[in-house]
Design a protein around this motif. Structure first.
Motif, short mmCIF file in Angstrom:
data_model
loop_
_atom_site.label_atom_id
_atom_site.label_comp_id
_atom_site.label_asym_id
_atom_site.label_seq_id
_atom_site.Cartn_x
_atom_site.Cartn_y
_atom_site.Cartn_z
N TYR A 1 -6.12 0.75 -4.07
CA TYR A 1 -6.20 1.50 -2.76
C TYR A 1 -5.05 2.32 -2.61
CZ TYR A 1 -8.85 -3.00 -1.82
OH TYR A 1 -9.89 -3.96 -1.95
N GLY A 2 -4.10 2.27 -3.26
CA GLY A 2 -2.99 3.32 -3.08
C GLY A 2 -3.32 4.47 -3.99
N VAL A 3 -4.20 4.27 -4.74
CA VAL A 3 -4.68 5.34 -5.84
C VAL A 3 -5.70 6.35 -4.87
CG1 VAL A 3 -5.83 6.15 -8.01
CG2 VAL A 3 -4.39 4.10 -7.95
N TYR A 4 -6.58 5.41 -4.19
CA TYR A 4 -7.37 6.29 -3.08
C TYR A 4 -6.71 6.98 -2.23
CZ TYR A 4 -12.14 4.11 -4.56
OH TYR A 4 -13.16 3.56 -4.93
N ALA A 5 -5.50 6.30 -1.79
CA ALA A 5 -4.77 7.06 -0.82
C ALA A 5 -4.25 8.34 -1.28
CB ALA A 5 -3.75 6.01 -0.30
N LEU B 1 0.77 -1.14 -0.05
CA LEU B 1 0.10 -0.20 0.05
C LEU B 1 0.87 1.28 0.00
CD1 LEU B 1 -2.76 1.37 0.13
CD2 LEU B 1 -2.70 1.10 2.47
N GLY B 2 1.92 1.32 0.90
CA GLY B 2 2.58 2.42 0.84
C GLY B 2 3.46 2.81 -0.35
N ALA B 3 3.85 1.74 -0.85
CA ALA B 3 4.57 1.95 -2.19
C ALA B 3 3.90 2.34 -3.49
CB ALA B 3 5.46 0.82 -2.48
N ALA B 4 2.56 1.73 -3.23
CA ALA B 4 1.48 1.83 -4.57
C ALA B 4 1.20 3.43 -4.11
CB ALA B 4 0.36 0.92 -4.23
N THR B 5 0.79 3.97 -3.13
CA THR B 5 0.46 5.23 -2.92
C THR B 5 1.53 6.25 -3.41
OG1 THR B 5 -0.61 4.53 -0.87
CG2 THR B 5 -0.13 6.95 -1.16
N VAL B 6 2.68 5.97 -3.35
CA VAL B 6 4.12 6.86 -3.84
C VAL B 6 3.89 6.92 -5.43
CG1 VAL B 6 6.26 7.04 -3.90
CG2 VAL B 6 5.42 6.24 -1.96
N VAL B 7 3.65 5.73 -6.07
CA VAL B 7 3.57 5.58 -7.40
C VAL B 7 2.19 6.36 -7.85
CG1 VAL B 7 3.15 4.34 -9.32
CG2 VAL B 7 4.86 3.77 -7.71
N ALA B 8 1.08 6.08 -7.27
CA ALA B 8 0.02 6.81 -7.41
C ALA B 8 0.09 8.45 -7.36
CB ALA B 8 -1.09 6.36 -6.59
N ARG B 9 0.73 8.85 -6.05
CA ARG B 9 1.00 10.44 -6.17
C ARG B 9 1.52 11.03 -7.76
NH1 ARG B 9 4.40 9.78 -1.27
NH2 ARG B 9 2.64 9.47 0.48
N GLY B 10 2.42 10.32 -8.27
CA GLY B 10 3.09 10.71 -9.43
C GLY B 10 2.05 10.56 -10.64
N VAL B 11 1.33 9.93 -10.57
CA VAL B 11 0.31 9.61 -11.64
C VAL B 11 -0.68 10.65 -11.57
CG1 VAL B 11 -1.68 8.02 -12.16
CG2 VAL B 11 0.64 7.00 -11.84
N LEU B 12 -1.21 11.15 -10.43
CA LEU B 12 -2.16 11.88 -9.96
C LEU B 12 -1.80 13.41 -10.14
CD1 LEU B 12 -4.15 10.25 -7.20
CD2 LEU B 12 -4.45 10.27 -9.80
N GLU B 13 -0.23 13.76 -10.39
CA GLU B 13 0.09 15.00 -10.41
C GLU B 13 0.04 15.70 -11.84
OE1 GLU B 13 4.15 14.73 -9.58
OE2 GLU B 13 3.85 14.68 -7.38
N GLY B 14 -0.49 17.15 -11.71
CA GLY B 14 -0.49 17.81 -12.67
C GLY B 14 -1.66 18.16 -13.46
#
Length: 334
Positions: free
Chosen positions: A252-256, A223-236
């Motif tokens: 769940y990482g994208v939700y976080a 979850l933590g690592a998936a959240t980090v990747v999802a942050r980059g995906v959702l930027e901009g």
């Protein structure tokens, strides 16, 4: 020094019942004897405190009653659920699952598979990280192997319970296209060392056919690592309007990450999973995802494994699991 109590032997049970040791052995396994004899032997065994010696039984039969169950990555919550279900199905047939975790690493997966082979498990049941690895050929020649998820393209398996990933991916991308999405980010647990996994290939083919721009982004299951990747995906502001995740755990990482960025799933970004884990139904909003029929998968995998161990003929060795689209509130029109 106190000696451990003497173990009651099969011969003693045979003497108590007036039967041969072979007949007692069959009765305790529920084979080749009448119901009356089976009940009489089991009663005598219970009264004498008889317990089967697993080492002696393994030496006599050439079987250990142990089945190696090799998970691709137990950070994936759905895989945890699946492996537990397979273990229960095997236990119902008096077989015991030795569950190991490849952790998403194709090299570790092969090391563990060979270790299970060398420990003489009766069979190996694997959800492969790298289904195209050449080493599967020799492993499958050494013991019965059942593949779950993806087929082992280079090995002669005794059974396969395969997810129709092509149909599942088509269903998701066509659903998103119908909602007006034209740019989709796809989070995949695939590592650079296994770039041609079937699901990744299917995404590219389906996106080209439908007219979508799909970008595959590697993402760990944790979850933590998936959240980090999802942050980059959702930027901009130029981010994709939808994120398709190859497991609900990735979603769940994208939700976080969306919550951290003050984005609302189902309004600011659409999210689709690929497991239908029970947690997905209680999210806000509930996750749109694809179900595969976990109970049936576990039952079929255990059945094929048991049949191979017992030398039974199986008419249908390849079970194809159809996807079930579960449309909920996390994917909306744009």
């Amino acid at each position: 020094m106190v000696r451990p109590p003497k173990r009651t032997t099969l011969r003693e049970v045979a003497e108590a019942t007036g039967l041969s040791t072979a007949a007692v052995s069959y009765a305790l396994r529920g084979k080749h004897v009448s119901k009356e004899t089976e009940e009489r032997v089991r009663k005598a065994a219970a009264e004498l405190g008889y317990e089967a010696d697993p080492i002696a039984r393994a030496l006599a039969s050439g079987r250990t009653s142990m089945v190696g169950v090799l998970a691709g990555d137990l950070q994936d919550l759905w895989q945890q659920q699946l492996m537990a279900a397979i273990g229960r199905e095997l236990l119902a047939g008096d077989r015991y699952a030795l569950i190991l975790d490849a952790g998403g690493d194709p090299d570790r997966e092969l090391v563990l598979a060979k270790q299970l082979r060398d420990q003489r498990v009766d069979a190996l049941l694997v959800s492969p990280v790298n289904p195209a690895a050449e080493e599967w050929t020799a492993i499958a020649d050494a013991l019965p192997v059942v593949a779950v998820g993806d087929s082992l393209s280079r090995a002669r398996t005794v059974g396969q319970v395969i997810f129709d990933n092509r149909a599942g991916i088509d269903a998701v991308l066509e659903y998103l296209h119908g909602l007006g999405h034209r740019r989709v980010t796809v989070l995949t647990p695939t590592r650079p060392s296994t770039p041609d996994r079937p699901a990744d290939v299917y995404v590219r083919e389906a996106a080209d056919r439908i007219g979508l721009r799909a970008e595959l982004v590697p993402c760990p299951q944790e979850l933590g690592a998936a959240t980090v990747v999802a942050r980059g995906v959702l930027e901009g502001d130029a981010r994709a309007t939808a994120v398709f995740c190859f497991s609900d755990s990735l979603a769940y990482g994208v939700y976080a990450a969306a919550a951290e960025a003050s984005l609302v799933v189902g309004r600011d970004v659409s999210v689709v999973g690929f497991d239908d884990h029970p947690v997905s139904r209680v999210l806000t909003p509930p996750l749109t995802t694809v179900g595969w029929g976990l109970t049936q998968i576990a039952a079929e995998a255990a059945r094929l494994t048991a049949s191979a161990i017992e030398g039974k003929r199986v008419r249908k060795k390849r079970i194809l699991c159809a996807p079930m689209m579960c449309a909920r509130g996390s994917a909306v029109a744009v």
